[in-house]
Motif scaffolding. Structure first.
Motif, PDB file in Angstrom:
ATOM      1  N   ARG A  91      -9.076 -19.162  85.018  1.00 35.73           N
ATOM      2  CA  ARG A  91      -9.430 -20.106  86.261  1.00 35.73           C
ATOM      3  C   ARG A  91      -9.877 -21.623  85.763  1.00 35.73           C
ATOM      4  O   ARG A  91      -9.185 -22.399  86.537  1.00 35.73           O
ATOM      5  CB  ARG A  91     -10.896 -19.619  86.733  1.00 35.73           C
ATOM      6  N   SER A  92      -9.971 -21.847  84.422  1.00 39.18           N
ATOM      7  CA  SER A  92     -10.203 -23.289  83.980  1.00 39.18           C
ATOM      8  C   SER A  92      -8.690 -23.539  83.866  1.00 39.18           C
ATOM      9  O   SER A  92      -8.476 -25.034  84.171  1.00 39.18           O
ATOM     10  CB  SER A  92     -10.919 -23.170  82.549  1.00 39.18           C
ATOM     11  N   LEU A 127      -7.615 -24.949  87.191  1.00 46.09           N
ATOM     12  CA  LEU A 127      -8.128 -26.095  87.417  1.00 46.09           C
ATOM     13  C   LEU A 127      -7.654 -27.376  86.728  1.00 46.09           C
ATOM     14  O   LEU A 127      -7.235 -28.635  87.073  1.00 46.09           O
ATOM     15  CB  LEU A 127      -9.517 -26.238  87.186  1.00 46.09           C
ATOM     16  N   ALA A 182      -4.048 -28.214  87.855  1.00 49.40           N
ATOM     17  CA  ALA A 182      -4.138 -28.719  89.180  1.00 49.40           C
ATOM     18  C   ALA A 182      -4.607 -30.341  89.144  1.00 49.40           C
ATOM     19  O   ALA A 182      -4.131 -31.393  89.733  1.00 49.40           O
ATOM     20  CB  ALA A 182      -4.992 -28.206  89.990  1.00 49.40           C
ATOM     21  N   ASP A 233     -15.410 -24.973  88.546  1.00 50.59           N
ATOM     22  CA  ASP A 233     -15.015 -23.502  88.616  1.00 50.59           C
ATOM     23  C   ASP A 233     -15.939 -22.883  89.757  1.00 50.59           C
ATOM     24  O   ASP A 233     -15.617 -22.073  90.639  1.00 50.59           O
ATOM     25  CB  ASP A 233     -15.519 -22.829  87.347  1.00 50.59           C
ATOM     26  N   LEU A 290     -14.680 -23.750  92.898  1.00 50.87           N
ATOM     27  CA  LEU A 290     -13.408 -23.102  93.157  1.00 50.87           C
ATOM     28  C   LEU A 290     -13.741 -21.735  93.865  1.00 50.87           C
ATOM     29  O   LEU A 290     -12.747 -21.554  94.848  1.00 50.87           O
ATOM     30  CB  LEU A 290     -12.804 -22.987  92.034  1.00 50.87           C
ATOM     31  N   SER A 293     -15.378 -22.561  97.643  1.00 49.44           N
ATOM     32  CA  SER A 293     -14.799 -23.787  98.393  1.00 49.44           C
ATOM     33  C   SER A 293     -15.070 -23.933 100.076  1.00 49.44           C
ATOM     34  O   SER A 293     -15.524 -24.899 100.489  1.00 49.44           O
ATOM     35  CB  SER A 293     -13.311 -23.748  98.357  1.00 49.44           C
ATOM     36  N   LEU A 346      -6.113 -18.983  94.120  1.00 53.75           N
ATOM     37  CA  LEU A 346      -7.044 -20.029  93.298  1.00 53.75           C
ATOM     38  C   LEU A 346      -6.090 -21.397  92.949  1.00 53.75           C
ATOM     39  O   LEU A 346      -6.715 -22.551  92.951  1.00 53.75           O
ATOM     40  CB  LEU A 346      -7.170 -19.376  92.046  1.00 53.75           C
ATOM     41  N   ASN A 347      -4.774 -21.468  93.020  1.00 48.72           N
ATOM     42  CA  ASN A 347      -3.938 -22.516  92.975  1.00 48.72           C
ATOM     43  C   ASN A 347      -4.130 -23.488  94.029  1.00 48.72           C
ATOM     44  O   ASN A 347      -4.154 -24.570  93.858  1.00 48.72           O
ATOM     45  CB  ASN A 347      -2.532 -22.008  92.605  1.00 48.72           C
ATOM     46  N   ALA A 355      -7.493 -24.985  94.086  1.00 48.76           N
ATOM     47  CA  ALA A 355      -7.693 -25.794  92.882  1.00 48.76           C
ATOM     48  C   ALA A 355      -7.040 -27.109  93.437  1.00 48.76           C
ATOM     49  O   ALA A 355      -7.618 -28.281  93.390  1.00 48.76           O
ATOM     50  CB  ALA A 355      -7.147 -25.373  91.976  1.00 48.76           C
ATOM     51  N   ASP A 356      -5.870 -27.004  94.038  1.00 52.56           N
ATOM     52  CA  ASP A 356      -5.387 -28.295  94.774  1.00 52.56           C
ATOM     53  C   ASP A 356      -6.235 -28.839  95.394  1.00 52.56           C
ATOM     54  O   ASP A 356      -6.208 -30.282  95.574  1.00 52.56           O
ATOM     55  CB  ASP A 356      -3.779 -28.090  95.231  1.00 52.56           C
ATOM     56  N   ILE A 396      -9.224 -30.312  93.555  1.00 51.48           N
ATOM     57  CA  ILE A 396      -8.859 -31.570  92.758  1.00 51.48           C
ATOM     58  C   ILE A 396      -8.898 -32.742  93.743  1.00 51.48           C
ATOM     59  O   ILE A 396      -9.401 -33.821  93.390  1.00 51.48           O
ATOM     60  CB  ILE A 396      -7.725 -31.303  91.930  1.00 51.48           C
TER      61      ILE A 396
END
Length: 159
Positions: free
Chosen positions: A13-14, A17, A20, A35, A38, A41, A113-114, A117-118, A121
């Motif tokens: 997960r890190s 992040l 991203a 995290d 994430l 959200s 998650l991707n 994360a986008d 961020i």
């Protein structure tokens, strides 16, 4: 091996992040907060949360730091996260190999998650860390109110 909230899981997960956020580097404190965001959200006005809205989610922050730090070190040893030192301390950045590695991971969860994360961020990376903490504190206060049952409430704890 512990399957949930293991150093490997938090390391991945890190990595998501940091990939991203690339080319930015994030400190450990910021990674812990990000995290948490994430996974939850929707509570912050973002995409659907990856985890269900359970009342104990506000306790996650207190136990996450050491496991996440271990996970970052696992990813660092694998050459996927670079250590960045500066006058203000140590931070971490995704290596050049991080993006290609994540594209090889064939998992619906990693895909979700991707995407989150986008969004995360773009919404949070430029905010001061204190502002991110404040937003998390505000939603955790709301959860406390949602899941607090008063004994004289006739509807009971299950409504």
């Amino acid at each position: 091996m512990q399957p949930l909230n293991s150093p490997l899981e938090l390391g991945v997960r890190s990595l998501i992040l940091l990939t991203a956020a690339f080319p930015r580097a994030l400190g450990l404190d910021r990674l812990v907060l990000m995290d948490y965001c994430l996974l939850h959200s929707a509570d912050l006005g973002g995409p659907l949360s990856v985890l269900p809205a359970v009342p104990t989610r506000n306790g996650e922050l207190g136990i996450k730091r050491s496991v996440l730090e271990h996970g970052v070190h696992v990813m660092s040893r694998a050459g996927l996260i670079d250590l960045v030192t500066a006058a203000d301390g140590v931070s971490y950045r995704a290596s050049e190999e991080a993006g290609p590695f994540l594209r090889l991971v064939d998992s619906p969860l990693v895909g979700e998650l991707n995407e989150v994360a986008d969004w995360l961020i773009s919404e949070f990376v430029d905010l001061p860390t204190d502002e991110v903490r404040h937003r998390i504190r505000m939603i955790s206060q709301r959860w406390t109110e949602e899941f607090t049952w008063e004994p004289n409430d006739e509807s009971g704890p299950l409504g």
